[in-house]
Scaffold this motif. Structure first.
Motif, mmCIF file in Angstrom:
data_model
loop_
_atom_site.group_PDB
_atom_site.id
_atom_site.type_symbol
_atom_site.label_atom_id
_atom_site.label_comp_id
_atom_site.label_asym_id
_atom_site.label_seq_id
_atom_site.Cartn_x
_atom_site.Cartn_y
_atom_site.Cartn_z
ATOM 1 N N PHE A 61 -54.620 -14.308 0.970
ATOM 2 C CA PHE A 61 -54.804 -15.583 1.638
ATOM 3 C C PHE A 61 -56.207 -15.637 2.410
ATOM 4 C CE2 PHE A 61 -50.296 -14.175 1.624
ATOM 5 C CZ PHE A 61 -49.831 -15.176 0.681
ATOM 6 N N HIS A 62 -56.939 -14.656 2.344
ATOM 7 C CA HIS A 62 -58.123 -15.103 3.063
ATOM 8 C C HIS A 62 -59.468 -14.484 2.131
ATOM 9 C CE1 HIS A 62 -55.515 -14.992 6.547
ATOM 10 N NE2 HIS A 62 -56.125 -15.688 6.951
ATOM 11 N N THR A 63 -59.175 -14.386 0.767
ATOM 12 C CA THR A 63 -60.165 -13.854 -0.052
ATOM 13 C C THR A 63 -60.150 -15.047 -1.297
ATOM 14 O OG1 THR A 63 -59.589 -11.585 0.405
ATOM 15 C CG2 THR A 63 -60.651 -11.997 -1.390
ATOM 16 N N THR A 64 -61.401 -15.462 -1.655
ATOM 17 C CA THR A 64 -61.685 -16.326 -2.624
ATOM 18 C C THR A 64 -62.371 -15.797 -3.757
ATOM 19 O OG1 THR A 64 -63.648 -17.117 -1.353
ATOM 20 C CG2 THR A 64 -61.500 -18.125 -1.064
ATOM 21 N N ARG A 69 -66.493 -13.315 -1.371
ATOM 22 C CA ARG A 69 -66.480 -14.156 0.036
ATOM 23 C C ARG A 69 -65.257 -14.081 0.823
ATOM 24 N NH1 ARG A 69 -70.997 -16.975 -0.430
ATOM 25 N NH2 ARG A 69 -72.105 -17.333 -2.216
ATOM 26 N N PHE A 70 -65.182 -12.891 1.402
ATOM 27 C CA PHE A 70 -63.995 -12.243 2.216
ATOM 28 C C PHE A 70 -64.031 -13.029 3.528
ATOM 29 C CE2 PHE A 70 -64.700 -8.533 -0.798
ATOM 30 C CZ PHE A 70 -64.195 -9.239 -1.982
ATOM 31 N N ASP A 402 -62.881 -9.359 -9.276
ATOM 32 C CA ASP A 402 -63.747 -8.798 -10.071
ATOM 33 C C ASP A 402 -64.964 -9.819 -10.292
ATOM 34 O OD1 ASP A 402 -64.929 -6.672 -11.904
ATOM 35 O OD2 ASP A 402 -62.891 -5.967 -12.177
ATOM 36 N N PHE A 403 -66.203 -9.047 -10.027
ATOM 37 C CA PHE A 403 -67.591 -9.829 -10.635
ATOM 38 C C PHE A 403 -67.453 -10.232 -11.972
ATOM 39 C CE2 PHE A 403 -69.556 -5.940 -10.803
ATOM 40 C CZ PHE A 403 -70.249 -5.893 -11.891
ATOM 41 N N PRO A 428 -53.818 -7.954 -9.606
ATOM 42 C CA PRO A 428 -53.947 -9.190 -8.430
ATOM 43 C C PRO A 428 -54.551 -8.801 -7.416
ATOM 44 C CG PRO A 428 -51.833 -8.214 -8.571
ATOM 45 C CD PRO A 428 -52.548 -7.645 -9.817
ATOM 46 N N PHE A 429 -55.104 -7.394 -6.949
ATOM 47 C CA PHE A 429 -55.524 -6.829 -5.839
ATOM 48 C C PHE A 429 -57.046 -6.539 -6.224
ATOM 49 C CE2 PHE A 429 -52.418 -3.982 -7.347
ATOM 50 C CZ PHE A 429 -53.338 -3.017 -7.806
ATOM 51 N N GLY A 430 -57.287 -6.763 -7.299
ATOM 52 C CA GLY A 430 -58.496 -5.816 -8.124
ATOM 53 C C GLY A 430 -59.789 -6.425 -7.643
#
Length: 465
Positions: A61-64, A69-70, A402-403, A428-430
């Motif tokens: 919810f705080h990562t885009t 950009r965390f 992931d970049f 989903p968390f990667g």
């Protein structure tokens, strides 16, 4: 030889008056149900940090996006269920007051030279080294004495210096870590129960490879996982399915075991019946030929920045000429494409794509994990010339943060355009890091390896647990 070298390295570290330990404790209390104690003894140190893969935490919810950009970067002491760690926190954002990374150890007032740090880490793989009297992690190195490997938890490696981080795995505690938003249970990378029945063997092997410059002239190396079943006596010879698993840029063949606990994941895939006993080879694609990198020796994590990544085509040609025949000659592995697979992460994902396109008939299964694929990709004419491209078992996997996300999507678009079916895993968390690649190897085994070909829209739906 590798074991003797490791003991020598540990002995060298001990001579500089350092010792260390990492203890994982089940606490039965929050925030994670577990605590990890770091103890490091160095009587001359003025400051000690814990650097490496113990990353700051964030939440979905705080990562885009995929640009790191965390907006939330949390210390593990502020962990909440659903938090996860990501690599390369954004330097554009100011750090929150509570955010401190790398983590700083505290010098004991009671015991001379003892440095300690305790963190309530959640489930996952963590790699680390001690940074001594060094305020800026990228400047810390073994050569200068600022980077110290835990002497009691040395990394899995072939030659001292090839790996510069130790690792450990923390279990999952459903009482404190379960989240309705996100499953971050990595227990599939813990030790399998019953070592005799379920735990395979992993070791470093040096093989003949003309032109190789490391670990010796004309000698190269790989790590190999032999399942528990491999060592059992049998009446007739058995040929085991074979998976080649590649590292990425800046790595080597020991990465998958040292940083990803590959053998534990394979043990559990086999134990739970998701795949038959399978042999895994994790080769190194650096140092194959002096001409590939101007004769410079590659050292993982320490002097790697100036060493170019060899072209995937050159690596494939070298493996086809030297590595693949050597493995088949020395191990009881299968001799046909139906039970051979190639997978890799990042630049190893690009190498996997190279194998798919140009070693198509050698493998039937391909895992492209966080693939750094830039194109150009195959087109309809290429598929018409080689119809077997449409008969392979493929997974394209990458992290949501992931970049390489856009690169992987472009690869998928190209496969879609020519009618090639594949399985997708978007972790989903990667991010571009080991928790992502552990997850992808697990699901590659669950959904892709040795499944019926060609893939259909129903492939993978038989495993719903």
């Amino acid at each position: 030889m590798a074991a003797r070298l490791l003991k020598a390295l540990v002995g060298l570290l001990m001579t500089v008056e350092s010792s260390a330990s990492v203890t994982i404790r089940k606490t039965g209390r929050g925030p994670t149900g577990y605590e990890v104690d770091f103890r490091y003894v160095n009587t001359t140190a003025k400051r000690v940090l814990i650097g490496g893969g113990i990353q700051p935490f964030t939440d979905q919810f705080h990562t885009t996006g995929t640009e790191y950009r965390f907006n939330g970067r949390y210390d593990p002491h502020d962990y909440q269920p659903g938090d996860f760690y990501v690599s390369n926190p954004s330097p554009q954002l100011p750090a929150e007051p509570a955010y401190k990374w790398p983590y700083e150890m505290k010098r004991s007032d009671d015991e001379d030279g003892l440095w300690t740090y305790t963190a309530p880490l959640p489930s996952g793989i963590y790699s680390f080294a001690y940074l001594v009297n060094c305020n800026y992690a990228p400047n810390c190195s073994i050569d200068t004495g600022h980077l110290v490997i835990d002497p009691d938890l040395p990394p899995f490696m072939n030659v001292p210096g090839d790996q510069v981080a130790s690792s450990f795995q923390v279990p999952f505690d459903a009482e404190f870590q379960a989240s309705s938003e996100l499953n971050t249970n990595f227990d599939y990378a813990l030790d399998a129960p019953d070592p005799e029945r379920h735990r395979g063997e992993v070791k470093i092997v040096n093989y003949t490879s003309p032109g190789s410059i490391h670990p010796a002239p004309d000698v190269h190396d790989f790590a190999i996982y032999l399942p528990a079943d491999y060592r059992r006596p049998r009446c007739k010879k058995r040929e085991y399915p074979l998976l080649y698993l590649s590292h990425g840029a800046g790595g080597n063949g020991a990465d998958w075991e040292n940083l990803g606990r590959m053998s534990h994941i394979m043990d559990n895939l086999i134990r739970l019946g998701h795949i038959p006993p399978t042999v895994v080879v994790t080769p190194s694609f650096y140092n194959l030929d002096a001409s590939l990198q101007d004769g410079r020796r590659f050292i993982y994590g320490n002097k790697s920045h100036s060493v170019p990544v060899p072209a995937a085509q050159r690596v494939r040609e070298n493996f086809e000429k030297h590595l693949f025949p050597w493995v088949e000659e020395h191990y009881d592995v299968c001799r046909n494409a139906s039970c051979r697979a190639f997978a890799g992460l990042s630049m190893g994902g690009l190498l996997t794509y190279e194998m798919f396109v140009n070693a198509t008939d050698y493998f039937d299964y391909y895992g492209m994990f966080s693939p750094a694929t830039l194109g150009p990709f195959i087109d309809a004419a290429a598929v018409a010339a080689k119809p077997s491209l449409k008969e392979k078992g493929i997974m394209v996997a990458y992290g949501l943060y992931d970049f390489v996300f856009p690169m992987a999507r472009n690869l998928q678009t190209a496969l879609d355009a020519v009618g090639i079916r594949y399985i997708t895993r978007v972790t989903p968390f990667g991010s571009h890091y080991w928790n992502t690649w552990q997850d992808e190897l697990w699901w590659f085994g669950r959904k892709v390896l040795w499944k019926e070909l060609p893939f259909t829209v129903r492939t993978g739906r038989q495993n719903r647990s």
